[in-house]
Design a protein around this motif. Structure first.
Motif, mmCIF file in Angstrom:
data_model
loop_
_atom_site.group_PDB
_atom_site.id
_atom_site.type_symbol
_atom_site.label_atom_id
_atom_site.label_comp_id
_atom_site.label_asym_id
_atom_site.label_seq_id
_atom_site.Cartn_x
_atom_site.Cartn_y
_atom_site.Cartn_z
ATOM 1 N N MET A 282 0.846 -1.198 0.000
ATOM 2 C CA MET A 282 0.000 0.000 0.000
ATOM 3 C C MET A 282 0.881 1.248 0.000
ATOM 4 N N ALA A 283 0.531 2.233 -0.786
ATOM 5 C CA ALA A 283 1.334 3.451 -0.900
ATOM 6 C C ALA A 283 1.246 4.259 0.388
ATOM 7 N N SER A 284 2.363 4.903 0.730
ATOM 8 C CA SER A 284 2.391 5.745 1.929
ATOM 9 C C SER A 284 1.751 7.089 1.630
ATOM 10 N N MET A 285 1.508 7.861 2.693
ATOM 11 C CA MET A 285 0.898 9.168 2.523
ATOM 12 C C MET A 285 1.804 10.092 1.720
ATOM 13 N N ALA A 286 3.111 9.966 1.922
ATOM 14 C CA ALA A 286 4.061 10.797 1.169
ATOM 15 C C ALA A 286 4.010 10.473 -0.321
ATOM 16 N N ASP A 287 3.912 9.164 -0.637
ATOM 17 C CA ASP A 287 3.821 8.758 -2.048
ATOM 18 C C ASP A 287 2.540 9.275 -2.688
ATOM 19 N N ILE A 288 1.438 9.225 -1.931
ATOM 20 C CA ILE A 288 0.165 9.702 -2.474
ATOM 21 C C ILE A 288 0.219 11.205 -2.710
ATOM 22 N N ARG A 289 0.799 11.951 -1.745
ATOM 23 C CA ARG A 289 0.924 13.415 -1.923
ATOM 24 C C ARG A 289 1.772 13.730 -3.154
ATOM 25 N N HIS A 290 2.839 12.964 -3.365
ATOM 26 C CA HIS A 290 3.703 13.184 -4.533
ATOM 27 C C HIS A 290 2.943 12.914 -5.828
ATOM 28 N N SER A 291 2.133 11.844 -5.835
ATOM 29 C CA SER A 291 1.346 11.520 -7.033
ATOM 30 C C SER A 291 0.320 12.609 -7.326
ATOM 31 N N ILE A 292 -0.339 13.102 -6.270
ATOM 32 C CA ILE A 292 -1.335 14.161 -6.457
ATOM 33 C C ILE A 292 -0.671 15.411 -7.018
ATOM 34 N N ARG A 293 0.499 15.751 -6.509
ATOM 35 C CA ARG A 293 1.207 16.941 -6.986
ATOM 36 C C ARG A 293 1.607 16.792 -8.454
ATOM 37 N N SER A 294 2.105 15.619 -8.830
ATOM 38 C CA SER A 294 2.538 15.391 -10.215
ATOM 39 C C SER A 294 1.353 15.453 -11.180
ATOM 40 N N ILE A 295 0.250 14.805 -10.790
ATOM 41 C CA ILE A 295 -0.927 14.799 -11.660
ATOM 42 C C ILE A 295 -1.527 16.199 -11.763
ATOM 43 N N SER A 296 -1.480 16.967 -10.678
ATOM 44 C CA SER A 296 -1.995 18.342 -10.709
ATOM 45 C C SER A 296 -1.202 19.205 -11.680
ATOM 46 N N TYR B 140 -5.863 9.221 0.150
ATOM 47 C CA TYR B 140 -5.026 9.948 1.120
ATOM 48 C C TYR B 140 -5.798 10.216 2.412
ATOM 49 N N ASN B 141 -7.062 10.611 2.277
ATOM 50 C CA ASN B 141 -7.873 10.886 3.471
ATOM 51 C C ASN B 141 -8.088 9.624 4.299
ATOM 52 N N ARG B 142 -8.280 8.478 3.600
ATOM 53 C CA ARG B 142 -8.440 7.220 4.330
ATOM 54 C C ARG B 142 -7.172 6.872 5.097
ATOM 55 N N GLU B 143 -6.021 7.031 4.426
ATOM 56 C CA GLU B 143 -4.757 6.737 5.088
ATOM 57 C C GLU B 143 -4.521 7.686 6.263
ATOM 58 N N ARG B 144 -4.861 8.941 6.072
ATOM 59 C CA ARG B 144 -4.692 9.924 7.154
ATOM 60 C C ARG B 144 -5.598 9.591 8.343
ATOM 61 N N GLN B 145 -6.835 9.226 8.044
ATOM 62 C CA GLN B 145 -7.759 8.864 9.118
ATOM 63 C C GLN B 145 -7.286 7.600 9.835
ATOM 64 N N PHE B 146 -6.755 6.651 9.070
ATOM 65 C CA PHE B 146 -6.246 5.416 9.664
ATOM 66 C C PHE B 146 -5.061 5.713 10.577
ATOM 67 N N ALA B 147 -4.168 6.616 10.105
ATOM 68 C CA ALA B 147 -3.002 6.966 10.924
ATOM 69 C C ALA B 147 -3.428 7.671 12.208
ATOM 70 N N ILE B 148 -4.394 8.590 12.115
ATOM 71 C CA ILE B 148 -4.876 9.303 13.314
ATOM 72 C C ILE B 148 -5.516 8.323 14.285
ATOM 73 N N THR B 149 -6.319 7.382 13.760
ATOM 74 C CA THR B 149 -6.964 6.379 14.614
ATOM 75 C C THR B 149 -5.926 5.534 15.340
ATOM 76 N N ASN B 150 -4.868 5.161 14.627
ATOM 77 C CA ASN B 150 -3.803 4.372 15.254
ATOM 78 C C ASN B 150 -3.113 5.154 16.364
ATOM 79 N N GLU B 151 -2.853 6.445 16.109
ATOM 80 C CA GLU B 151 -2.203 7.262 17.126
ATOM 81 C C GLU B 151 -3.078 7.391 18.371
ATOM 82 N N ILE B 152 -4.380 7.614 18.161
ATOM 83 C CA ILE B 152 -5.299 7.704 19.309
ATOM 84 C C ILE B 152 -5.327 6.395 20.081
ATOM 85 N N SER B 153 -5.336 5.273 19.330
ATOM 86 C CA SER B 153 -5.353 3.965 19.986
ATOM 87 C C SER B 153 -4.093 3.755 20.801
ATOM 88 N N GLU B 154 -2.949 4.192 20.230
ATOM 89 C CA GLU B 154 -1.692 4.039 20.964
ATOM 90 C C GLU B 154 -1.683 4.898 22.233
#
Length: 287
Positions: free
Chosen positions: A1-15, A264-278
């Motif tokens: 699965m692509a990381s958030m950084a990879d997704i941001r890079h793809s969005i920037r390139s396509i934009s 990207y939003n799903r990955e961000r939400q997943f990361a936030i949920t993990n941090e809260i759980s931790e």
């Protein structure tokens, strides 16, 4: 699965790509409107020239002239009109493939290309381009049409070819363009079946001073008119095809950005949920 950084890079390139395709769409739209205006201004002349010559051929008997008659084939010249660049959908592909297929009917051929893409196409297939007209496809002027006609007439008058064809893209509408093969020389009524004459009458035409002098003057002007019409229609077709291609590319980029943004939003939400759980797990451990 692509990381958030990879997704941001793809969005920037396509934009960035989307900005380019959107700008090219706007430029092609402007060029298309000007090309259609030029086409409409030329269309009446294009049809009138063909109608006038058909009228002459229908009312003249026993024409003995090198420019008139049925060719035997064998040696043919092809004026192939394409673009100077790509990014215009199937415009170049369709007209060049039609030209290549039609050339197989001739044992010996001369190739005159208009547009860089046409020259590259035949070079890659091992066909020698005899005459190349540079930067003409983007400037469909009478001056360029006369230059092309002069080279055609020189080859034909010197007996180096039996027939001459022009392969171009006929402009039908903004959404429809079709590649066509038009026979320029020799001229016969069989090549003008679809042309409508303006006046129906019977009788025979007489020429002054002689029939040969009239055709020597008339046919080159006829060829100039046809070549100019083909250049204008090809230019209008190219701009319409590029506008449509860039419009589709922009829409595809928007769809890709929308999909990546959701991912990207799903990955961000997943990361936030993990941090809260931790954090909650750590607090429970401290208690």
């Amino acid at each position: 699965m692509a990381s958030m950084a990879d997704i941001r890079h793809s969005i920037r390139s396509i934009s960035e790509t989307e900005q380019i395709t959107r700008a090219m769409h706007l430029i092609s739209s402007s060029k298309m409107r000007k090309a259609i205006e030029r086409y409409e201004a030329n269309h009446a002349h294009f049809e009138r020239v063909q109608s006038a010559l058909k009228d002459i051929l229908m009312h003249t008997t026993q024409i003995q002239h090198p420019y008139v008659g049925e060719s035997q084939g064998g040696k043919a010249a092809y004026v192939v009109i394409a673009a100077d660049k790509g990014l215009c959908g199937g415009y170049n592909h369709n007209v060049l493939n039609l030209a290549f297929e039609h050339m197989q009917q001739s044992a010996e051929r001369y190739i005159l290309t208009v547009g860089q893409v046409a020259r590259v196409f035949f070079d890659r297939r091992g066909y020698m381009v005899d005459v190349e007209f540079l930067h003409v496809s983007q400037n469909p002027s009478l001056y360029n049409a006369r230059n092309i006609t002069r080279d055609i007439m020189d080859l034909y008058d010197n007996g180096l070819m039996d027939e001459v064809y022009v392969v171009y893209t006929k402009f039908i509408s903004v959404l429809r363009q079709e590649p066509r093969v038009l026979k320029l020389l020799p001229i016969s009524t069989s090549n003008l079946v679809d042309v409508q004459t303006e006046v129906q009458y019977s009788g025979e035409l007489f020429y002054h001073p002689t029939r040969k002098v009239v055709f020597d003057k008339l046919v080159p002007q006829y060829i100039v008119g046809l070549v100019y019409g083909c250049l204008v229609q090809s230019y209008a077709s190219e701009q319409c095809a590029r506008m449509t291609a860039m419009q589709n590319a922009t829409k595809n980029a928007e769809d890709m950005i929308d999909g990546l943004s959701k991912e990207y939003n799903r990955e961000r939400q997943f990361a936030i949920t993990n941090e809260i759980s931790e954090i909650i797990g750590a607090l429970d451990a401290l208690k």
